[in-house]
Design a protein around this motif. Structure first.
Motif, PDB file in Angstrom:
ATOM      1  N   ALA A 135       6.373   3.580  -2.601  1.00 23.78           N
ATOM      2  CA  ALA A 135       5.029   3.847  -3.109  1.00 23.78           C
ATOM      3  C   ALA A 135       4.006   3.471  -2.048  1.00 23.78           C
ATOM      4  O   ALA A 135       4.146   2.461  -1.369  1.00 23.78           O
ATOM      5  N   ALA A 136       2.991   4.316  -1.884  1.00 22.48           N
ATOM      6  CA  ALA A 136       1.926   4.014  -0.940  1.00 22.48           C
ATOM      7  C   ALA A 136       1.161   2.807  -1.459  1.00 22.48           C
ATOM      8  O   ALA A 136       0.905   2.690  -2.649  1.00 22.48           O
ATOM      9  N   ASN A 137       0.828   1.913  -0.574  1.00 22.51           N
ATOM     10  CA  ASN A 137       0.097   0.714  -0.995  1.00 22.51           C
ATOM     11  C   ASN A 137      -1.373   0.917  -0.759  1.00 22.51           C
ATOM     12  O   ASN A 137      -1.741   1.447   0.268  1.00 22.51           O
ATOM     13  N   PRO A 138      -2.239   0.453  -1.603  1.00 24.20           N
ATOM     14  CA  PRO A 138      -1.959   0.019  -2.973  1.00 24.20           C
ATOM     15  C   PRO A 138      -1.751   1.233  -3.880  1.00 24.20           C
ATOM     16  O   PRO A 138      -2.195   2.332  -3.557  1.00 24.20           O
ATOM     17  N   THR A 148       1.370  -1.948 -11.223  1.00 23.86           N
ATOM     18  CA  THR A 148       0.840  -1.588  -9.910  1.00 23.86           C
ATOM     19  C   THR A 148       1.783  -2.120  -8.828  1.00 23.86           C
ATOM     20  O   THR A 148       2.716  -2.868  -9.120  1.00 23.86           O
ATOM     21  N   THR A 149       1.472  -1.772  -7.594  1.00 22.48           N
ATOM     22  CA  THR A 149       2.154  -2.427  -6.492  1.00 22.48           C
ATOM     23  C   THR A 149       1.639  -3.861  -6.443  1.00 22.48           C
ATOM     24  O   THR A 149       0.516  -4.144  -6.882  1.00 22.48           O
ATOM     25  N   PRO A 150       2.444  -4.796  -5.937  1.00 24.74           N
ATOM     26  CA  PRO A 150       2.048  -6.217  -5.977  1.00 24.74           C
ATOM     27  C   PRO A 150       0.787  -6.556  -5.192  1.00 24.74           C
ATOM     28  O   PRO A 150       0.192  -7.609  -5.422  1.00 24.74           O
ATOM     29  N   ASP A 151       0.364  -5.699  -4.289  1.00 26.83           N
ATOM     30  CA  ASP A 151      -0.814  -6.015  -3.476  1.00 26.83           C
ATOM     31  C   ASP A 151      -2.144  -5.795  -4.192  1.00 26.83           C
ATOM     32  O   ASP A 151      -3.185  -6.213  -3.711  1.00 26.83           O
ATOM     33  N   ASP A 203       2.469 -10.528 -10.834  1.00 26.26           N
ATOM     34  CA  ASP A 203       2.523  -9.635  -9.676  1.00 26.26           C
ATOM     35  C   ASP A 203       2.791  -8.210 -10.131  1.00 26.26           C
ATOM     36  O   ASP A 203       3.831  -7.924 -10.720  1.00 26.26           O
ATOM     37  N   GLY A 204       1.840  -7.335  -9.892  1.00 22.43           N
ATOM     38  CA  GLY A 204       2.002  -5.933 -10.229  1.00 22.43           C
ATOM     39  C   GLY A 204       1.860  -5.602 -11.698  1.00 22.43           C
ATOM     40  O   GLY A 204       2.171  -4.493 -12.113  1.00 22.43           O
TER      41      GLY A 204
END
Length: 114
Positions: free
Chosen positions: A22-25, A49-52, A72-73
């Motif tokens: 997955a592209a971040n974010p 979501t992504t963790p970032d 996270d996420g």
């Protein structure tokens, strides 16, 4: 010779069995429970979501509401549908906007029915 090398490189395709990261974010999914909301009734929303992603808000009509981070996420919120929502019927588009520490944004739109 260089032309043949370039054509060979362009012809190489990625392995179809490998999932691209997955592209971040990124916002991965949004789940409303129940999926059909009623005025005065409670509901919950979970966003993966992504963790970032460090902060998330929901935008519906002219309102922007923060969604608390649960881990996270994972972002989670529960609330009661306002009484005045009974005058609205149909599908509403809710845009979720996530932001990472560097200010990059990810968005996902989800439909909710009242």
């Amino acid at each position: 010779m260089a032309g043949l090398a370039a054509l060979a490189l362009l012809g190489i395709a990625p392995d179809p069995d490998v999932d691209a990261p997955a592209a971040n974010p990124a916002i991965l999914d949004v789940t409303f429970a129940p999926d059909h909301l009623r005025a005065g009734a409670e509901f919950a929303v979970t966003i993966h979501t992504t963790p970032d992603i460090t902060a998330l808000e929901a935008c519906v009509m002219k309102y922007k509401l923060p969604v608390p981070k649960a881990g996270d996420g994972v972002f989670y919120a529960s609330a009661r549908v306002p009484w005045w929502a009974r005058v609205y019927h149909g599908t509403f588009h809710v845009t979720f906007v996530g932001v990472d520490a560097s200010g990059d944004q990810a968005q996902m739109e989800a439909d909710v029915r009242i």
